[in-house]
Design a protein around this motif. Sequence first.
Motif, PDB file in Angstrom:
ATOM      1  N   VAL A 102       1.227   4.821  18.275  1.00 12.57           N
ATOM      2  CA  VAL A 102       2.674   5.043  18.379  1.00 12.57           C
ATOM      3  C   VAL A 102       3.056   6.295  17.589  1.00 12.57           C
ATOM      4  CG1 VAL A 102       4.941   4.051  17.892  1.00 12.57           C
ATOM      5  CG2 VAL A 102       3.052   2.553  18.580  1.00 12.57           C
ATOM      6  N   GLY A 103       3.738   7.245  18.248  1.00 14.49           N
ATOM      7  CA  GLY A 103       4.143   8.480  17.569  1.00 14.49           C
ATOM      8  C   GLY A 103       2.917   9.318  17.253  1.00 14.49           C
ATOM      9  N   CYS A 104       2.175   9.698  18.295  1.00 12.14           N
ATOM     10  CA  CYS A 104       0.813  10.239  18.074  1.00 12.14           C
ATOM     11  C   CYS A 104       0.802  11.661  17.525  1.00 12.14           C
ATOM     12  CB  CYS A 104      -0.008  10.142  19.343  1.00 12.14           C
ATOM     13  SG  CYS A 104       0.634  11.150  20.696  1.00 12.14           S
TER      14      CYS A 104
ATOM     15  N   LEU B  50       0.367   3.099  13.765  1.00  9.34           N
ATOM     16  CA  LEU B  50       1.561   3.925  13.501  1.00  9.34           C
ATOM     17  C   LEU B  50       1.230   4.735  12.258  1.00  9.34           C
ATOM     18  CD1 LEU B  50       3.017   0.951  14.370  1.00  9.34           C
ATOM     19  CD2 LEU B  50       5.026   2.349  13.968  1.00  9.34           C
ATOM     20  N   HIS B  51       1.061   6.047  12.429  1.00 10.27           N
ATOM     21  CA  HIS B  51       0.759   6.875  11.266  1.00 10.27           C
ATOM     22  C   HIS B  51       1.971   7.728  10.918  1.00 10.27           C
ATOM     23  CE1 HIS B  51      -3.360   5.629  11.407  1.00 10.27           C
ATOM     24  NE2 HIS B  51      -3.511   6.089  12.636  1.00 10.27           N
ATOM     25  N   GLN B  52       2.462   7.551   9.712  1.00 12.52           N
ATOM     26  CA  GLN B  52       3.513   8.398   9.137  1.00 12.52           C
ATOM     27  C   GLN B  52       4.777   8.419   9.990  1.00 12.52           C
ATOM     28  OE1 GLN B  52       1.493  11.636   6.744  1.00 12.52           O
ATOM     29  NE2 GLN B  52       0.448  11.890   8.672  1.00 12.52           N
ATOM     30  N   ASN B  53       5.183   7.256  10.496  1.00 13.38           N
ATOM     31  CA  ASN B  53       6.450   7.253  11.235  1.00 13.38           C
ATOM     32  C   ASN B  53       7.269   5.978  11.122  1.00 13.38           C
ATOM     33  OD1 ASN B  53       4.871   5.695  12.880  1.00 13.38           O
ATOM     34  ND2 ASN B  53       4.694   7.213  14.506  1.00 13.38           N
ATOM     35  N   ILE B  54       6.913   5.051  10.249  1.00 13.96           N
ATOM     36  CA  ILE B  54       7.722   3.826  10.144  1.00 13.96           C
ATOM     37  C   ILE B  54       9.153   4.171   9.694  1.00 13.96           C
ATOM     38  CG2 ILE B  54       6.961   3.235   7.771  1.00 13.96           C
ATOM     39  CD1 ILE B  54       7.727   0.736  10.624  1.00 13.96           C
TER      40      ILE B  54
ATOM     41  N   LEU C 262       5.680  -4.817  18.756  1.00 13.90           N
ATOM     42  CA  LEU C 262       4.293  -4.315  18.717  1.00 13.90           C
ATOM     43  C   LEU C 262       3.279  -5.449  18.897  1.00 13.90           C
ATOM     44  CD1 LEU C 262       4.559  -1.721  15.796  1.00 13.90           C
ATOM     45  CD2 LEU C 262       4.627  -1.272  18.258  1.00 13.90           C
ATOM     46  N   ILE C 263       3.597  -6.622  18.347  1.00 10.30           N
ATOM     47  CA  ILE C 263       2.699  -7.781  18.502  1.00 10.30           C
ATOM     48  C   ILE C 263       2.442  -8.039  19.983  1.00 10.30           C
ATOM     49  CG2 ILE C 263       2.755 -10.306  18.465  1.00 10.30           C
ATOM     50  CD1 ILE C 263       3.190 -10.367  15.670  1.00 10.30           C
ATOM     51  N   GLY C 264       3.469  -7.819  20.795  1.00 15.04           N
ATOM     52  CA  GLY C 264       3.367  -8.054  22.235  1.00 15.04           C
ATOM     53  C   GLY C 264       2.316  -7.188  22.924  1.00 15.04           C
ATOM     54  N   PHE C 265       1.911  -6.076  22.306  1.00 16.38           N
ATOM     55  CA  PHE C 265       0.904  -5.194  22.927  1.00 16.38           C
ATOM     56  C   PHE C 265      -0.526  -5.560  22.510  1.00 16.38           C
ATOM     57  CE2 PHE C 265       4.534  -2.020  22.352  1.00 16.38           C
ATOM     58  CZ  PHE C 265       5.029  -2.261  23.623  1.00 16.38           C
TER      59      PHE C 265
ATOM     60  N   GLY D  13      -5.806 -11.816  17.890  1.00 18.57           N
ATOM     61  CA  GLY D  13      -6.799 -11.324  16.920  1.00 18.57           C
ATOM     62  C   GLY D  13      -6.770  -9.807  16.766  1.00 18.57           C
ATOM     63  N   GLY D  14      -5.970  -9.122  17.605  1.00 20.43           N
ATOM     64  CA  GLY D  14      -5.840  -7.665  17.506  1.00 20.43           C
ATOM     65  C   GLY D  14      -5.115  -7.278  16.222  1.00 20.43           C
ATOM     66  N   ARG D  15      -5.228  -5.997  15.871  1.00 13.38           N
ATOM     67  CA  ARG D  15      -4.692  -5.583  14.563  1.00 13.38           C
ATOM     68  C   ARG D  15      -3.669  -4.455  14.664  1.00 13.38           C
ATOM     69  NH1 ARG D  15      -9.266  -5.386   9.916  1.00 13.38           N
ATOM     70  NH2 ARG D  15      -9.273  -7.618   9.516  1.00 13.38           N
ATOM     71  N   LEU D  16      -2.793  -4.452  13.692  1.00 11.27           N
ATOM     72  CA  LEU D  16      -1.865  -3.335  13.503  1.00 11.27           C
ATOM     73  C   LEU D  16      -2.353  -2.545  12.286  1.00 11.27           C
ATOM     74  CD1 LEU D  16       1.082  -2.081  14.023  1.00 11.27           C
ATOM     75  CD2 LEU D  16       1.773  -3.523  12.120  1.00 11.27           C
ATOM     76  N   LEU D  17      -2.420  -1.222  12.417  1.00 13.21           N
ATOM     77  CA  LEU D  17      -2.742  -0.365  11.264  1.00 13.21           C
ATOM     78  C   LEU D  17      -1.592   0.620  11.100  1.00 13.21           C
ATOM     79  CD1 LEU D  17      -4.507   1.015   9.090  1.00 13.21           C
ATOM     80  CD2 LEU D  17      -5.596   2.306  10.938  1.00 13.21           C
ATOM     81  N   LEU D  18      -0.942   0.556   9.965  1.00 12.81           N
ATOM     82  CA  LEU D  18       0.227   1.414   9.727  1.00 12.81           C
ATOM     83  C   LEU D  18      -0.027   2.191   8.438  1.00 12.81           C
ATOM     84  CD1 LEU D  18       3.809  -0.092   9.930  1.00 12.81           C
ATOM     85  CD2 LEU D  18       3.179   1.472   8.134  1.00 12.81           C
ATOM     86  N   THR D  19       0.106   3.519   8.491  1.00 12.93           N
ATOM     87  CA  THR D  19      -0.060   4.299   7.262  1.00 12.93           C
ATOM     88  C   THR D  19       1.256   5.024   6.968  1.00 12.93           C
ATOM     89  OG1 THR D  19      -0.918   6.198   8.498  1.00 12.93           O
ATOM     90  CG2 THR D  19      -2.541   4.698   7.578  1.00 12.93           C
ATOM     91  N   THR D  20       1.608   5.061   5.698  1.00 11.77           N
ATOM     92  CA  THR D  20       2.902   5.680   5.361  1.00 11.77           C
ATOM     93  C   THR D  20       3.041   6.011   3.876  1.00 11.77           C
ATOM     94  OG1 THR D  20       5.301   5.332   5.408  1.00 11.77           O
ATOM     95  CG2 THR D  20       3.988   3.376   5.074  1.00 11.77           C
ATOM     96  N   ALA D  21       3.846   7.035   3.617  1.00  7.34           N
ATOM     97  CA  ALA D  21       4.324   7.264   2.249  1.00  7.34           C
ATOM     98  C   ALA D  21       5.303   6.135   1.935  1.00  7.34           C
ATOM     99  CB  ALA D  21       5.029   8.612   2.163  1.00  7.34           C
ATOM    100  N   CYS D  22       5.296   5.680   0.686  1.00  8.41           N
ATOM    101  CA  CYS D  22       6.172   4.571   0.286  1.00  8.41           C
ATOM    102  C   CYS D  22       7.081   5.013  -0.859  1.00  8.41           C
ATOM    103  CB  CYS D  22       5.330   3.385  -0.171  1.00  8.41           C
ATOM    104  SG  CYS D  22       4.332   2.684   1.149  1.00  8.41           S
ATOM    105  N   GLN D  23       7.969   4.098  -1.234  1.00  2.06           N
ATOM    106  CA  GLN D  23       8.872   4.358  -2.362  1.00  2.06           C
ATOM    107  C   GLN D  23       8.084   4.686  -3.635  1.00  2.06           C
ATOM    108  OE1 GLN D  23      12.325   4.205  -2.657  1.00  2.06           O
ATOM    109  NE2 GLN D  23      12.416   4.088  -0.429  1.00  2.06           N
ATOM    110  N   GLY D  24       8.653   5.536  -4.473  1.00  3.71           N
ATOM    111  CA  GLY D  24       8.086   5.767  -5.813  1.00  3.71           C
ATOM    112  C   GLY D  24       7.006   6.831  -5.880  1.00  3.71           C
TER     113      GLY D  24
END
Length: 340
Positions: free
Chosen positions: A175-177, A242-246, A261-264, A268-279
Motif C-alpha cells: 500500500v502506497g508503494c 505499508l511503509h512510511q505512510n500510516i 486491510l485484514i480483508g485482503f 494467517g497472513g500478515r501485516l507489516l507496517l513501518t513508520t516513524a513514531c512519536q518522540g
Amino acid sequence: MRLKTMMTMFFKGQSTFAMKLMRTVNEFYRTCFVSTALSEGIYDILLNGPVGIEWLGAELGPGISREGLQAWLDLGVSLGELERGKQGYRIKGALSKRLARPENDPYRAFLEEIAINHYPYITQTPSMLKRKKRFEFDESPGELIARSSRVSEPFIMDVVEEAIPRSGPFRLLEVGCGSGIYIKRACERNSSLSAVGLELQPRVAELARKNIESWGLSGRALVETTDVRMYQGGPEFDLVTLHQNIYYFKVDERVELARYLIGFLKPGGRLLLTTACQGGSPAIQALNIWVSVTEGYGALPDPEELCEQLEEAGFSKVWSKRLIPFESFRAFIAEKPGVS
Ligand SMILES: C[S@@+](CC[C@H](N)C(=O)[O-])C[C@H]1O[C@@H](n2cnc3c(N)ncnc32)[C@H](O)[C@@H]1O
C-alpha cells in the motif's frame, strides 16, 4: 574594532554567543545552498572538475546574469562547499562531494525535502494555527518524497526480508508503494512471489511503473493508481505492507483502515507496517508537524496506541520493534487469525 570593545564583548559572553549564532546560521545557509545546487543541476555541471563562470552560465540558460550567478556561487565558496580557482568553480566540501554522486539520490532528495517542504511547515505552522487553518494536501512533492523515503531503505529491507520466505508461491500487496523499491526487493528474495502495488498519486504510480519495468519485473508486479480504501480485492494475499505512510491516514481512521486491510489477507497472513513514531529526532519531529497540520493526514503514531488499534481491528499476535538504533522508527507486525 577597538581592543576595549572586543574585551567588553568577550567578558559579557557576547562574542561566544555571536559565534554560536553564526555557526547555526551558516548551517542553515549550507542546507539551502547545497540543496539548491543539487535541485537546479549546478552540481551535475560541476561534477567533473572546475568550470568557468561563462560556461556555467551558458549551461544554465541564455541571458543569465553573471553578477548574480557569481554572488550565488561565492556563498558556496564562503561556506567551504565550493572552491574558486583560475579555471573556475569546483566542488570542494565533503558534504557536497558525497551528495553530488548520483548514487546518493535518496540523500539529495531528503535534503531538498527539508529545505523546500519542511521549511514552510516550521515557519508557517504557528500562524496557520492562530488562524485555525490547516495546510492543504499538496501532490507536487510526491516524486521527491518517493525518492527521499529511500533513506530508510536499509532498515526497512531487513524486515521485508524477514517477512518473506525465500521460496514458494507468495502474494504481496504493498500500500502506497512510492518508488516500488520494496516490491523489487521482495521479488528478488522469492522468485515465485508476485505483487500488487497501490499508489494514490498518479505521478508517483507512474514512477513506480517505470521502475518496475526497468527492473524487468512487469510480469510479476502490477501497480494500480488508487486509494487503498477503494481497492477491490479478496483475501488473496500472504502479506500486506505499508511503509512510511500510516500518517497519511487520520489517527481515528486507522482502526477502520486496518479492518479493511485484514480483508485482503489469507487466514494467517500478515501485516507489516513501518513508520516513524512519536518522540523522534528533529527530522522526525518536523515530519510530525507536517502530518499533524495537513488536511487528511494524522500525527505520527504512538507505538502503544497503534498496537491497540491493530488489535481492535481484529489482528492477533501484534508486536512492534525499533528498526533504527536510538530513533523512533519502528516496524509493526500483526497476523490475521485463522491458522492455529
Ligand atoms: C512517504 S511515501 C513512502 C513511499 C514508499 N512506501 C517508501 O517507503 O519508499 C508514502 C506514499 O503512500 C502513498 N499513499 C498515501 N495514502 C495512500 C492511500 N490512501 N492509498 C494508496 N497510497 C497512498 C502516497 O501517495 C505516497 O507515495
